[in-house]
Design an enzyme around this catalytic site. Structure first.
Site, PDB file in Angstrom:
ATOM      1  N   SER A  53       0.798  -1.223   0.000  1.00  0.00           N
ATOM      2  CA  SER A  53       0.000   0.000   0.000  1.00  0.00           C
ATOM      3  C   SER A  53       0.830   1.273   0.000  1.00  0.00           C
ATOM      4  O   SER A  53       0.288   2.358  -0.194  1.00  0.00           O
ATOM      5  CB  SER A  53      -0.950   0.021   1.213  1.00  0.00           C
ATOM      6  OG  SER A  53      -0.224   0.234   2.408  1.00  0.00           O
ATOM      7  N   LYS A  87       1.360   4.048   7.394  1.00  0.00           N
ATOM      8  CA  LYS A  87       0.576   4.892   6.489  1.00  0.00           C
ATOM      9  C   LYS A  87       0.990   6.357   6.657  1.00  0.00           C
ATOM     10  O   LYS A  87       1.657   6.732   7.613  1.00  0.00           O
ATOM     11  CB  LYS A  87      -0.927   4.762   6.784  1.00  0.00           C
ATOM     12  CG  LYS A  87      -1.519   3.397   6.484  1.00  0.00           C
ATOM     13  CD  LYS A  87      -1.563   3.105   5.007  1.00  0.00           C
ATOM     14  CE  LYS A  87      -2.235   1.774   4.712  1.00  0.00           C
ATOM     15  NZ  LYS A  87      -1.434   0.628   5.192  1.00  0.00           N
TER      16      LYS A  87
END
Length: 235
Positions: free
Chosen positions: A156, A194
């Site tokens: 991701s 993230k």
């Protein structure tokens, strides 16, 4: 400091401009650097542009201008440094992470920091595990404070140059600024890597891959465990 691939691309573009006055195509750059896809070239060009070495000219296809070369490079010889370990310090912000093409060879000495298991850069995994082993890290990759390392699992964060299998270096801290890449613990159960965005009172955890959605949480559900300061990769 440029990575080996960034310098190779810069010199290749510069030589082609001197020879023909026309920059190489993306396919030519990909072949010259022995990369598998043109996406790597896009990332390298973006990194060179952000560092002030090249400029993309608007409204013209394949229009690149070399603004400067690194001071250490002889522009007549155009020889990049020899293959080897190139340490990089990053700031956890988009465009500042090492590129996927960057090489890593394990240093023979350095500061030893603990590897605290694996971190998800994709589908959720369980919270950070206890220390599994330690790794030597060049001191110039680390600043002040306490640090730990995590092995990345998932894709991701690939557009931030963080790939599955990388080892990320984390400065332990419980605060971060918008735009930082952080280790976030969600509901005290799920650890993830993230980019942090603040949206009013909420916290958004943003992936660097369009295949993944941004996840938004209330401030009481997310705890910052640390901020990304470096990355190492083995081929």
């Amino acid at each position: 400091m440029l990575t080996k691939k960034q310098l190779e691309l810069l010199l290749f573009i510069n030589e082609r401009l001197k020879e023909s006055g026309v920059p190489p195509s993306f396919d030519e750059m990909k072949d010259a650097l022995d990369l598998k896809s043109k996406s790597g070239i896009h990332r390298l060009i973006t990194a060179l542009e952000e560092r002030g070495f090249i400029k993309r000219l608007p409204n013209r296809a394949r229009a690149l201008e070399v603004i400067r070369l690194p001071d250490a490079v002889n522009p007549r010889l155009g020889r990049p440094p020899q293959r080897g370990f190139t340490p990089s310090v990053i700031e956890g912000r988009l465009g500042r992470a090492p590129q996927p093409e960057e090489d890593w060879e394990e240093p023979s000495h350095g500061t030893s920091i603990p590897v605290m298991g694996r971190i998800a850069a994709g589908v959720p995994i369980s919270a950070i595990q206890s220390q599994s082993h330690s790794i030597p890290v060049p001191p110039d990759l680390l600043g002040n404070g306490e640090h730990f390392a995590l092995e990345v699992r998932g894709d991701s964060m690939i557009e931030a140059g963080i790939l599955d299998g990388d080892t990320v270096l984390i400065r332990k801290q419980d605060t971060a600024e918008t735009g930082d890449v952080v280790v976030a613990l969600i509901d005290d159960e799920e650890a993830t890597l993230k980019r942090l965005r603040r949206k009013g009172a909420s916290i958004a955890l943003e992936a660097a891959n369009p295949a993944y959605e941004t996840r938004i949480f209330g401030p009481d559900r997310v705890r910052i465990q640390g901020r990304l300061v470096g990355l190492m990769r083995r081929y």
